[in-house]
Design a protein around this motif. Sequence first.
Motif, mmCIF file in Angstrom:
data_model
loop_
_atom_site.group_PDB
_atom_site.id
_atom_site.type_symbol
_atom_site.label_atom_id
_atom_site.label_comp_id
_atom_site.label_asym_id
_atom_site.label_seq_id
_atom_site.Cartn_x
_atom_site.Cartn_y
_atom_site.Cartn_z
ATOM 1 N N ASP A 1 80.147 19.959 18.700
ATOM 2 C CA ASP A 1 79.082 19.873 17.535
ATOM 3 C C ASP A 1 79.079 20.995 16.752
ATOM 4 N N PRO A 2 80.101 21.516 15.995
ATOM 5 C CA PRO A 2 79.996 22.588 15.183
ATOM 6 C C PRO A 2 78.745 23.079 14.418
ATOM 7 N N ASP A 3 78.186 22.075 13.522
ATOM 8 C CA ASP A 3 77.079 22.409 12.878
ATOM 9 C C ASP A 3 75.511 22.066 13.563
ATOM 10 N N GLY A 4 75.801 21.669 14.746
ATOM 11 C CA GLY A 4 74.513 21.657 15.367
ATOM 12 C C GLY A 4 73.876 20.219 15.286
ATOM 13 N N ASP A 5 74.432 19.225 14.983
ATOM 14 C CA ASP A 5 73.987 17.996 14.539
ATOM 15 C C ASP A 5 73.555 17.087 15.800
ATOM 16 N N HIS A 6 73.866 17.351 16.875
ATOM 17 C CA HIS A 6 73.661 16.386 18.044
ATOM 18 C C HIS A 6 72.479 17.179 18.930
ATOM 19 N N GLN A 7 71.218 16.640 18.972
ATOM 20 C CA GLN A 7 70.317 17.204 19.895
ATOM 21 C C GLN A 7 70.220 16.335 21.120
ATOM 22 N N ILE A 8 71.046 16.696 22.098
ATOM 23 C CA ILE A 8 71.081 15.766 23.445
ATOM 24 C C ILE A 8 70.045 16.400 24.402
ATOM 25 N N SER A 9 69.260 15.260 24.439
ATOM 26 C CA SER A 9 67.839 15.615 25.384
ATOM 27 C C SER A 9 68.194 15.841 26.923
ATOM 28 N N PRO A 10 67.395 16.352 27.773
ATOM 29 C CA PRO A 10 67.929 16.372 29.321
ATOM 30 C C PRO A 10 68.147 14.907 29.674
ATOM 31 N N GLU A 11 67.341 14.035 29.514
ATOM 32 C CA GLU A 11 67.688 12.713 29.897
ATOM 33 C C GLU A 11 69.130 12.237 29.550
ATOM 34 N N GLN A 12 69.431 12.584 28.391
ATOM 35 C CA GLN A 12 70.550 11.867 28.035
ATOM 36 C C GLN A 12 71.712 12.764 28.637
ATOM 37 N N VAL A 13 71.505 13.989 29.030
ATOM 38 C CA VAL A 13 72.469 14.914 29.593
ATOM 39 C C VAL A 13 72.714 14.348 31.064
ATOM 40 N N ALA A 14 71.685 14.092 31.642
ATOM 41 C CA ALA A 14 71.568 13.522 33.143
ATOM 42 C C ALA A 14 72.224 12.209 32.932
ATOM 43 N N TYR A 15 72.177 11.232 31.964
ATOM 44 C CA TYR A 15 72.643 10.057 31.884
ATOM 45 C C TYR A 15 74.184 10.114 31.711
#
Length: 310
Positions: free
Chosen positions: A28-42
């Motif tokens: 994610d070179p430009d910081g476009d993907h804000q992955i939430s804690p819930e998504q990380v766990a998933y």
Amino acid sequence: MTDTHASLVGLRFSKGHGTGNDFVLVADPDGDHQISPEQVAYLCDRRRGIGGDGLIRAVRSKHLPEGQAVLAGNPDAEWFMDYRNGDGSLSEMCGNGVRVFVHFLIEQGLVVLHPGSELVIGTRGGVKVVARTEHGYRVDMGPWAFIFPESVAERGMDSLVDAAGLAVTRPALSVDMGNPHTVVALADADELAGTNLNEAPVVSPVPPHGTNVEFAVPAEPLVTDDVGHISMRVHERGVGETLSCGTGACAAAVATRFWAGSDAPDTWQVTVPGGTVGVRFFPGPDGREHVELSGPAVIVADGVLSPLFE
């Protein structure tokens, strides 16, 4: 499909590991993907997601507040390792993860790093300098420190640990490697195998931000050809038992070297369930003793999340 998970559809990822410590990696070179804690766990779920001990997002430092702080002190740290534990919680640093992170950057064509060359990486545990070697990577993990130095000076230990499978409470040392660790020495391989790490060990006092707990067995003899040898298992915060922990291997070497006394060597081999890593102590450029971690890094798969991944 929930909105939370729908936003991940089409996300490109890789899967990698360092001595069995495995990660989902996202460029994610430009910081476009804000992955939430819930998504990380998933994503890290081993049955419903991709599976991993943690998630690493590769983002240019300038796109993160933590990265901007790193750049202020070291403008060469173009890339930031945004690391999350498997439960989605933030983590300062991961020694196996930073090797895999750099290998991922190379595989993605985001950096060029020839054997013998170095790359400066930003992490929440500070700047790390990673060198590519013929068979993997070595990382200057920075200086180490005891978390409770007053207790160590007074008693030679600083905490007590209870773990399932151990009959009695054990003394321990808590070590700051950019993230917190508590190291317990065990007598032999049978004790190491009999310790149940499906349950989180209880540490008292626990470091302010929690702790990873390492159970280490010194080899017999401890030192062969000026190299110390340890076997280790680890319970990581927010994850559980993992096959390896790079910063944990460094912490185990710190503690064992301290217990062994002034004649202990500066070079160590630490065997974990996922393989072996090297640890070396050396004088750092800041006048403090630094720890170097060396070992392999492997990318095993690339993929794209489909609409059916839920």
